[in-house]
Design a protein around this motif. Structure first.
Motif, PDB file in Angstrom:
ATOM      1  N   MET A  21      39.562  61.783  37.781  1.00 10.21           N
ATOM      2  CA  MET A  21      38.898  60.681  38.459  1.00 10.21           C
ATOM      3  C   MET A  21      37.871  60.024  37.535  1.00 10.21           C
ATOM      4  SD  MET A  21      38.520  59.025  41.257  1.00 10.21           S
ATOM      5  CE  MET A  21      37.346  58.095  42.164  1.00 10.21           C
ATOM      6  N   LEU A  22      37.008  60.837  36.920  1.00  9.91           N
ATOM      7  CA  LEU A  22      35.992  60.279  36.037  1.00  9.91           C
ATOM      8  C   LEU A  22      36.609  59.645  34.796  1.00  9.91           C
ATOM      9  CD1 LEU A  22      33.131  62.925  36.223  1.00  9.91           C
ATOM     10  CD2 LEU A  22      33.173  60.644  37.214  1.00  9.91           C
ATOM     11  N   LEU A  23      37.661  60.270  34.267  1.00  6.94           N
ATOM     12  CA  LEU A  23      38.316  59.693  33.091  1.00  6.94           C
ATOM     13  C   LEU A  23      38.969  58.361  33.425  1.00  6.94           C
ATOM     14  CD1 LEU A  23      39.893  62.810  31.365  1.00  6.94           C
ATOM     15  CD2 LEU A  23      37.955  61.443  30.607  1.00  6.94           C
ATOM     16  N   LYS A  24      39.516  58.257  34.608  1.00  6.90           N
ATOM     17  CA  LYS A  24      40.133  57.004  35.036  1.00  6.90           C
ATOM     18  C   LYS A  24      39.073  55.910  35.116  1.00  6.90           C
ATOM     19  CE  LYS A  24      42.802  54.911  38.720  1.00  6.90           C
ATOM     20  NZ  LYS A  24      43.391  55.079  40.044  1.00  6.90           N
ATOM     21  N   LYS A  25      37.930  56.218  35.703  1.00 12.08           N
ATOM     22  CA  LYS A  25      36.841  55.253  35.810  1.00 12.08           C
ATOM     23  C   LYS A  25      36.340  54.865  34.419  1.00 12.08           C
ATOM     24  CE  LYS A  25      35.765  54.112  39.983  1.00 12.08           C
ATOM     25  NZ  LYS A  25      35.934  52.724  40.380  1.00 12.08           N
ATOM     26  N   TYR A  26      36.226  55.862  33.544  1.00  9.84           N
ATOM     27  CA  TYR A  26      35.784  55.605  32.180  1.00  9.84           C
ATOM     28  C   TYR A  26      36.733  54.627  31.487  1.00  9.84           C
ATOM     29  CZ  TYR A  26      34.996  56.330  27.210  1.00  9.84           C
ATOM     30  OH  TYR A  26      34.777  56.128  25.875  1.00  9.84           O
ATOM     31  N   ASP A  27      38.031  54.859  31.617  1.00 13.88           N
ATOM     32  CA  ASP A  27      39.014  53.977  30.990  1.00 13.88           C
ATOM     33  C   ASP A  27      38.928  52.560  31.555  1.00 13.88           C
ATOM     34  OD1 ASP A  27      40.001  55.895  29.277  1.00 13.88           O
ATOM     35  OD2 ASP A  27      41.633  56.499  30.616  1.00 13.88           O
ATOM     36  N   GLU A  28      38.746  52.445  32.868  1.00 15.67           N
ATOM     37  CA  GLU A  28      38.631  51.129  33.492  1.00 15.67           C
ATOM     38  C   GLU A  28      37.384  50.407  32.984  1.00 15.67           C
ATOM     39  OE1 GLU A  28      38.627  51.901  37.672  1.00 15.67           O
ATOM     40  OE2 GLU A  28      40.747  52.436  37.713  1.00 15.67           O
ATOM     41  N   ASN A  29      36.275  51.112  32.930  1.00 23.95           N
ATOM     42  CA  ASN A  29      35.031  50.503  32.462  1.00 23.95           C
ATOM     43  C   ASN A  29      35.113  50.135  30.990  1.00 23.95           C
ATOM     44  OD1 ASN A  29      33.800  50.673  34.967  1.00 23.95           O
ATOM     45  ND2 ASN A  29      32.865  52.651  34.528  1.00 23.95           N
ATOM     46  N   LYS A  30      35.742  50.989  30.201  1.00 25.52           N
ATOM     47  CA  LYS A  30      35.877  50.723  28.777  1.00 25.52           C
ATOM     48  C   LYS A  30      36.692  49.455  28.562  1.00 25.52           C
ATOM     49  CE  LYS A  30      37.609  52.761  24.506  1.00 25.52           C
ATOM     50  NZ  LYS A  30      38.329  53.879  23.915  1.00 25.52           N
ATOM     51  N   GLU A  31      37.783  49.318  29.273  1.00 25.10           N
ATOM     52  CA  GLU A  31      38.622  48.125  29.141  1.00 25.10           C
ATOM     53  C   GLU A  31      37.868  46.883  29.599  1.00 25.10           C
ATOM     54  OE1 GLU A  31      41.367  45.682  27.935  1.00 25.10           O
ATOM     55  OE2 GLU A  31      41.482  47.823  27.552  1.00 25.10           O
ATOM     56  N   ALA A  32      37.118  46.987  30.682  1.00 17.55           N
ATOM     57  CA  ALA A  32      36.337  45.850  31.169  1.00 17.55           C
ATOM     58  C   ALA A  32      35.295  45.431  30.134  1.00 17.55           C
ATOM     59  CB  ALA A  32      35.667  46.198  32.493  1.00 17.55           C
ATOM     60  N   LEU A  33      34.621  46.385  29.522  1.00 18.08           N
ATOM     61  CA  LEU A  33      33.625  46.067  28.503  1.00 18.08           C
ATOM     62  C   LEU A  33      34.274  45.445  27.269  1.00 18.08           C
ATOM     63  CD1 LEU A  33      31.291  49.177  28.752  1.00 18.08           C
ATOM     64  CD2 LEU A  33      30.739  46.815  29.381  1.00 18.08           C
TER      65      LEU A  33
END
Length: 58
Positions: A1-13
């Motif tokens: 779950m946290l890794l998924k959020k991290y990947d989403e945030n990284k792509e958004a940034l």
């Protein structure tokens, strides 16, 4: 779950960074060497994924 959020945030940034560089180009402002290097790396990573438009229509 946290890794998924991290990947989403990284792509958004990363997308925000791409847009910021494009805006700086439109305004004629200087772009840092680090941003240029990151842009080149990003392009290199995604070039092999892209399909030319002519090939996509066949």
């Amino acid at each position: 779950m946290l890794l998924k959020k991290y990947d989403e945030n990284k792509e958004a940034l990363m997308q925000i960074g791409r847009e910021a560089i494009a805006e700086r180009r439109r305004l004629g402002l200087p772009i840092s060497d680090r941003d240029l290097e990151n842009e080149a790396k990003d392009r290199a990573e995604h070039e092999d994924i892209r399909v030319p438009a002519a090939a996509a229509r066949q």
